[in-house]
Design a protein around this motif. Structure first.
Motif, PDB file in Angstrom:
ATOM      1  N   LEU A 118       0.082 -36.014 -28.355  1.00 40.49           N
ATOM      2  CA  LEU A 118       0.887 -37.089 -28.909  1.00 40.49           C
ATOM      3  C   LEU A 118       1.694 -37.832 -27.851  1.00 40.49           C
ATOM      4  O   LEU A 118       2.276 -37.238 -26.938  1.00 40.49           O
ATOM      5  N   GLU A 119       1.763 -39.147 -28.024  1.00 38.48           N
ATOM      6  CA  GLU A 119       2.622 -40.013 -27.221  1.00 38.48           C
ATOM      7  C   GLU A 119       3.614 -40.677 -28.168  1.00 38.48           C
ATOM      8  O   GLU A 119       3.231 -41.292 -29.159  1.00 38.48           O
ATOM      9  N   ILE A 120       4.899 -40.541 -27.857  1.00 40.21           N
ATOM     10  CA  ILE A 120       5.951 -40.996 -28.753  1.00 40.21           C
ATOM     11  C   ILE A 120       6.941 -41.874 -28.005  1.00 40.21           C
ATOM     12  O   ILE A 120       7.227 -41.645 -26.821  1.00 40.21           O
ATOM     13  N   CYS A 121       7.468 -42.887 -28.692  1.00 44.70           N
ATOM     14  CA  CYS A 121       8.497 -43.771 -28.131  1.00 44.70           C
ATOM     15  C   CYS A 121       9.655 -43.833 -29.112  1.00 44.70           C
ATOM     16  O   CYS A 121       9.467 -44.156 -30.290  1.00 44.70           O
ATOM     17  N   ASP A 122      10.857 -43.512 -28.644  1.00 48.48           N
ATOM     18  CA  ASP A 122      12.055 -43.530 -29.486  1.00 48.48           C
ATOM     19  C   ASP A 122      12.925 -44.716 -29.088  1.00 48.48           C
ATOM     20  O   ASP A 122      13.299 -44.860 -27.919  1.00 48.48           O
ATOM     21  N   LEU A 123      13.274 -45.556 -30.063  1.00 49.10           N
ATOM     22  CA  LEU A 123      14.043 -46.769 -29.826  1.00 49.10           C
ATOM     23  C   LEU A 123      15.502 -46.568 -30.227  1.00 49.10           C
ATOM     24  O   LEU A 123      15.790 -46.230 -31.377  1.00 49.10           O
ATOM     25  N   ARG A 149       2.581 -35.084 -25.120  1.00 50.46           N
ATOM     26  CA  ARG A 149       1.887 -35.593 -23.942  1.00 50.46           C
ATOM     27  C   ARG A 149       2.735 -36.615 -23.194  1.00 50.46           C
ATOM     28  O   ARG A 149       2.743 -36.650 -21.953  1.00 50.46           O
ATOM     29  N   ARG A 150       3.459 -37.433 -23.939  1.00 50.36           N
ATOM     30  CA  ARG A 150       4.330 -38.445 -23.329  1.00 50.36           C
ATOM     31  C   ARG A 150       5.482 -38.734 -24.266  1.00 50.36           C
ATOM     32  O   ARG A 150       5.293 -38.909 -25.467  1.00 50.36           O
ATOM     33  N   THR A 151       6.713 -38.777 -23.725  1.00 55.68           N
ATOM     34  CA  THR A 151       7.911 -39.086 -24.506  1.00 55.68           C
ATOM     35  C   THR A 151       8.693 -40.179 -23.787  1.00 55.68           C
ATOM     36  O   THR A 151       9.104 -39.997 -22.631  1.00 55.68           O
ATOM     37  N   VAL A 152       8.891 -41.305 -24.473  1.00 56.30           N
ATOM     38  CA  VAL A 152       9.603 -42.442 -23.896  1.00 56.30           C
ATOM     39  C   VAL A 152      10.860 -42.718 -24.719  1.00 56.30           C
ATOM     40  O   VAL A 152      10.812 -42.754 -25.950  1.00 56.30           O
ATOM     41  N   LEU A 153      11.977 -42.900 -24.031  1.00 56.31           N
ATOM     42  CA  LEU A 153      13.256 -43.213 -24.667  1.00 56.31           C
ATOM     43  C   LEU A 153      13.708 -44.596 -24.196  1.00 56.31           C
ATOM     44  O   LEU A 153      13.845 -44.829 -22.996  1.00 56.31           O
ATOM     45  N   VAL A 154      13.939 -45.515 -25.152  1.00 55.89           N
ATOM     46  CA  VAL A 154      14.365 -46.875 -24.832  1.00 55.89           C
ATOM     47  C   VAL A 154      15.731 -47.138 -25.441  1.00 55.89           C
ATOM     48  O   VAL A 154      15.927 -47.006 -26.657  1.00 55.89           O
ATOM     49  N   ASP A 155      16.702 -47.531 -24.607  1.00 54.90           N
ATOM     50  CA  ASP A 155      18.063 -47.809 -25.078  1.00 54.90           C
ATOM     51  C   ASP A 155      18.784 -48.586 -23.980  1.00 54.90           C
ATOM     52  O   ASP A 155      18.396 -48.512 -22.805  1.00 54.90           O
ATOM     53  N   ASP A 156      19.839 -49.319 -24.352  1.00 51.50           N
ATOM     54  CA  ASP A 156      20.618 -49.990 -23.302  1.00 51.50           C
ATOM     55  C   ASP A 156      21.695 -49.070 -22.734  1.00 51.50           C
ATOM     56  O   ASP A 156      22.303 -49.390 -21.702  1.00 51.50           O
ATOM     57  N   PHE A 157      21.963 -47.950 -23.384  1.00 53.76           N
ATOM     58  CA  PHE A 157      22.919 -46.936 -22.898  1.00 53.76           C
ATOM     59  C   PHE A 157      24.280 -47.542 -22.572  1.00 53.76           C
ATOM     60  O   PHE A 157      24.915 -47.186 -21.588  1.00 53.76           O
ATOM     61  N   ASN A 158      24.718 -48.461 -23.414  1.00 55.33           N
ATOM     62  CA  ASN A 158      26.026 -49.097 -23.219  1.00 55.33           C
ATOM     63  C   ASN A 158      27.069 -48.618 -24.213  1.00 55.33           C
ATOM     64  O   ASN A 158      28.133 -49.226 -24.324  1.00 55.33           O
ATOM     65  N   ASP A 159      26.777 -47.558 -24.935  1.00 50.35           N
ATOM     66  CA  ASP A 159      27.749 -47.048 -25.885  1.00 50.35           C
ATOM     67  C   ASP A 159      28.904 -46.354 -25.172  1.00 50.35           C
ATOM     68  O   ASP A 159      28.836 -46.041 -23.985  1.00 50.35           O
ATOM     69  N   PHE A 160      29.938 -46.094 -25.935  1.00 55.83           N
ATOM     70  CA  PHE A 160      31.163 -45.471 -25.424  1.00 55.83           C
ATOM     71  C   PHE A 160      30.880 -44.202 -24.628  1.00 55.83           C
ATOM     72  O   PHE A 160      31.477 -43.949 -23.598  1.00 55.83           O
ATOM     73  N   ILE A 161      29.945 -43.419 -25.110  1.00 54.90           N
ATOM     74  CA  ILE A 161      29.678 -42.114 -24.505  1.00 54.90           C
ATOM     75  C   ILE A 161      29.244 -42.242 -23.040  1.00 54.90           C
ATOM     76  O   ILE A 161      29.571 -41.400 -22.202  1.00 54.90           O
ATOM     77  N   GLU A 221      10.622 -40.114 -20.242  1.00 56.07           N
ATOM     78  CA  GLU A 221      10.643 -41.386 -19.512  1.00 56.07           C
ATOM     79  C   GLU A 221      11.781 -42.224 -20.076  1.00 56.07           C
ATOM     80  O   GLU A 221      11.771 -42.600 -21.248  1.00 56.07           O
ATOM     81  N   VAL A 222      12.775 -42.538 -19.263  1.00 58.19           N
ATOM     82  CA  VAL A 222      13.951 -43.280 -19.701  1.00 58.19           C
ATOM     83  C   VAL A 222      13.801 -44.749 -19.318  1.00 58.19           C
ATOM     84  O   VAL A 222      13.627 -45.079 -18.146  1.00 58.19           O
ATOM     85  N   VAL A 223      13.862 -45.634 -20.320  1.00 53.54           N
ATOM     86  CA  VAL A 223      13.771 -47.079 -20.104  1.00 53.54           C
ATOM     87  C   VAL A 223      15.076 -47.700 -20.569  1.00 53.54           C
ATOM     88  O   VAL A 223      15.405 -47.674 -21.756  1.00 53.54           O
ATOM     89  N   SER A 224      15.853 -48.260 -19.635  1.00 47.98           N
ATOM     90  CA  SER A 224      17.148 -48.836 -19.957  1.00 47.98           C
ATOM     91  C   SER A 224      17.002 -50.336 -20.176  1.00 47.98           C
ATOM     92  O   SER A 224      16.710 -51.086 -19.232  1.00 47.98           O
ATOM     93  N   ARG A 225      17.212 -50.770 -21.431  1.00 46.75           N
ATOM     94  CA  ARG A 225      17.128 -52.193 -21.765  1.00 46.75           C
ATOM     95  C   ARG A 225      17.680 -52.438 -23.162  1.00 46.75           C
ATOM     96  O   ARG A 225      17.758 -51.519 -23.976  1.00 46.75           O
ATOM     97  N   ASP A 226      18.041 -53.687 -23.423  1.00 47.22           N
ATOM     98  CA  ASP A 226      18.372 -54.130 -24.773  1.00 47.22           C
ATOM     99  C   ASP A 226      17.059 -54.309 -25.518  1.00 47.22           C
ATOM    100  O   ASP A 226      16.319 -55.257 -25.274  1.00 47.22           O
ATOM    101  N   VAL A 227      16.764 -53.409 -26.431  1.00 47.58           N
ATOM    102  CA  VAL A 227      15.436 -53.382 -27.038  1.00 47.58           C
ATOM    103  C   VAL A 227      15.195 -54.592 -27.936  1.00 47.58           C
ATOM    104  O   VAL A 227      14.045 -55.015 -28.116  1.00 47.58           O
TER     105      VAL A 227
END
Length: 260
Positions: free
Chosen positions: A50-55, A72-84, A104-110
């Motif tokens: 399985l290849e998965i992408c979490d938005l 098999r592949r895990t991708v995380l997409v977020d802008d990571f601009n939250d308080f935390i 796989e971490v992808v930093s962007r405004d989705v």
């Protein structure tokens, strides 16, 4: 699978900055449910295929859990601009924890940049407790979600319910605001809930995406996580009956498949 996933999530939660460990440990049941939902939606394929992408998953445990199960592949997409990320110690180190786990971490405004340029295609695309924070329409993004799914691939959308049973009681009493005044007025950028959907909204979205085999589920995580012990006790009593009526639950899930 259950024991391995619980063990992996507990181990990862205890590697978070100390001020976040308890919160992450307490969130394991919800994350466990999310991973199970993804696997059930695409069964009988095993995780290793399985290849998965979490938005919009932020620094939570979901993508770590998928990677720990051997996706098999895990991708995380977020802008990571939250308080935390900016105010809790180690925002970047948490992302390093994800990378070390194989995510796989992808930093962007989705919403602004979409996902059409991501490499490859996915068996599963998920978004949990993120859409309600988006200030612009997700229509174009959801069109890209369909395009990036493999034939027969699954899209899972999890959101808070704007008309759950508690709100139907509290709103007439004048206690229905989504966000505190301080979170909206005192912060340079509002990151709270913009629009919480209802069951009919999820059906509308699934129709617009032309998904097949659509199912709507309800859960009540917000009640279990309440600071009010009376609410937590009542949730334990009412959780299973409420699941029979997702429109009354605090948390909604829509699952649909792209046609083969």
């Amino acid at each position: 699978m259950q024991n391995n996933l619980h063990e992996a999530l507990a181990k990862a939660a205890n590697r978070y900055p100390i001020e976040l460990v308890v919160e992450q440990v307490n969130d394991i049941p919800r994350i466990f449910y999310h991973v199970g939902l993804a696997l059930k939606g695409i069964e009988p394929k095993p995780p290793g295929e399985l290849e998965i992408c979490d938005l919009g998953g932020g620094v939570g445990l979901f993508s770590i859990g998928c990677a720990a199960l051997g996706f098999r592949r895990t991708v995380l997409v977020d802008d990571f601009n939250d308080f935390i990320n900016s105010n809790v110690g180690g925002g970047q180190s948490i992302l390093d924890l994800h990378r070390d786990s194989g995510v796989e971490v992808v930093s962007r405004d989705v919403i602004a940049k979409g996902i059409s340029d991501l490499e490859g295609y996915f068996d599963i695309i998920t978004s949990f407790d993120s859409m309600e924070h988006w200030h612009n329409s997700p229509k174009q993004l959801f069109a890209e979600v369909v395009a990036k799914l493999k034939p027969g691939g699954v899209f899972i959308l999890g959101v808070p319910n704007s008309v759950n049973l508690r709100k139907r009681i509290s709103v007439p009493l004048g206690k229905g605001n989504w966000s505190s005044m301080e979170h909206w007025y005192e912060q340079p950028q509002f990151r709270g809930h913009v629009r919480e959907p209802v069951v009919e909204d999820l059906i509308y979205i699934s129709n617009d995406m032309k998904l097949h085999d659509v199912e709507i589920f309800g859960r009540n995580w917000l009640g279990y996580y309440s600071r009010n012990p009376a609410v937590r006790a009542l949730t334990k009593l009412m959780d299973y009956p409420l699941r029979l009526r997702p429109s009354l639950c605090s948390d909604l899930y829509m699952i649909g498949k792209k046609p083969n």
